[in-house]
Design an enzyme around this catalytic site. Sequence first.
Site, mmCIF file in Angstrom:
data_model
loop_
_atom_site.group_PDB
_atom_site.id
_atom_site.type_symbol
_atom_site.label_atom_id
_atom_site.label_comp_id
_atom_site.label_asym_id
_atom_site.label_seq_id
_atom_site.Cartn_x
_atom_site.Cartn_y
_atom_site.Cartn_z
ATOM 1 N N CYS A 164 -4.506 -1.422 -1.971
ATOM 2 C CA CYS A 164 -4.762 0.044 -2.056
ATOM 3 C C CYS A 164 -5.699 0.285 -3.173
ATOM 4 C CB CYS A 164 -3.312 0.763 -2.400
ATOM 5 S SG CYS A 164 -3.372 2.327 -2.950
ATOM 6 N N ASP A 203 0.818 -1.129 -0.021
ATOM 7 C CA ASP A 203 0.026 0.132 -0.137
ATOM 8 C C ASP A 203 1.011 1.359 -0.008
ATOM 9 O OD1 ASP A 203 -2.257 1.773 0.111
ATOM 10 O OD2 ASP A 203 -1.989 1.628 2.474
ATOM 11 N N SER A 204 0.319 2.320 -0.267
ATOM 12 C CA SER A 204 1.216 3.735 -0.214
ATOM 13 C C SER A 204 1.388 3.702 1.293
ATOM 14 C CB SER A 204 0.389 4.827 -0.304
ATOM 15 O OG SER A 204 -0.866 4.821 0.464
ATOM 16 N N HIS A 232 -6.803 2.795 4.175
ATOM 17 C CA HIS A 232 -6.591 3.414 5.616
ATOM 18 C C HIS A 232 -7.987 3.450 6.353
ATOM 19 C CE1 HIS A 232 -2.937 4.723 3.553
ATOM 20 N NE2 HIS A 232 -2.399 4.890 4.645
ATOM 21 N N CYS A 248 -11.075 3.138 0.830
ATOM 22 C CA CYS A 248 -9.668 3.446 1.038
ATOM 23 C C CYS A 248 -9.104 2.322 2.008
ATOM 24 C CB CYS A 248 -9.308 4.797 1.203
ATOM 25 S SG CYS A 248 -7.635 5.182 1.689
ATOM 26 N N GLU A 258 -1.577 8.047 8.874
ATOM 27 C CA GLU A 258 -0.176 7.784 8.712
ATOM 28 C C GLU A 258 0.802 8.284 10.037
ATOM 29 O OE1 GLU A 258 2.058 6.260 6.116
ATOM 30 O OE2 GLU A 258 -0.023 5.265 5.641
HETATM 31 N N1 DGL Z 1 -4.763 3.245 1.181
HETATM 32 C C1 DGL Z 1 -4.876 3.600 0.020
HETATM 33 C C2 DGL Z 1 -6.258 3.408 -0.842
HETATM 34 O O1 DGL Z 1 -6.828 2.309 -0.438
HETATM 35 C C3 DGL Z 1 -4.193 4.901 -0.603
HETATM 36 C C4 DGL Z 1 -4.375 6.084 0.191
HETATM 37 C C5 DGL Z 1 -3.444 7.145 -0.112
HETATM 38 O O2 DGL Z 1 -2.325 7.021 -0.183
HETATM 39 O O3 DGL Z 1 -3.928 8.361 -0.557
HETATM 40 O O4 DGL Z 1 -6.688 4.142 -1.686
#
Ligand code: DGL
Length: 281
Positions: free
Chosen positions: A90, A27-28, A202, A200, A168
Amino acid sequence: MAEQKTIIIQKTKLEISSNSAPIGVFDSGVGGLSIAKCIAQQLPHENIIYIADSLHAPYGEKSVEFIIERVNIIAEQLIAKGVKAIVIACNTATVNAIEQLRAKVNIPIIGVEPAIKPAAKQSITKKVAILATQATSENQRFKDLIDLHHNGAHVIIQPCPGLVEFIEQDKQNSQACNVLLKQYIDPLIMQGIDTLVLGCTHYPFLQKQIGLIAGQQVNIIETAAPVTVQLTKKLAENNIEACKTQQGQYQFFSSLETEQQEKIFSKLWQEPLTLYALTSS
Ligand code: DGL
């Protein structure tokens, strides 16, 4: 602006994947841990290598070209570590970069997409909202997915810039995060939604806070379980499941490896862990 690099991912031969090889999850940043945790719980025999590209998070506010470049760099690193399958944990990376990655590699690539289909099916008011990053919200593949699965429901896309940064930085319980969440969710409730999709990876780490704002009448849907089901299916189809006598081992890497990051990882993983630096990233 990222320096332009030519990414050459070698066509990987599935035959060389041993069953005990790890599954690569990335993931990011820390968001994909919500997916990796579900995989670890449901498939306890599988080894997992997790990569967080935290140095370049959030992907949601980057260009499509940048996201594709990062996805290819991380996939190349996972393949170099010998993974037998990759989970793009992600939504932003999946909608923007999965197709080009699948065209480059032969190992199974599993993506994460917002659970629009079950949400539209379960909604009684036929009003559903999806919380997503800016880059996911603007993506055509994502819009096509809504067109395909809305099942007569009105689907509201709510881009949520700023939320990923709170997670984060381990600030999901801050007043500022709560203010931003209310700004995004209150208008959706006013419009009569009864189902909220976390688009997302996150956002499951904000589920408690989201639930308090949205209220009990709103059903919150996330995607870790269906992604794990899809991964299980792909491992079986390719006959690359881990032996049931093995206990899964987990390794965590980040492009932003610091003591503070390690603490945040351990907190979200709910177990102490060692975070290794991702080299040449
Ligand atoms: N967790 C990610 C997603 O599912 C990326 C969030 C991000 O880096 O903006 O989209």
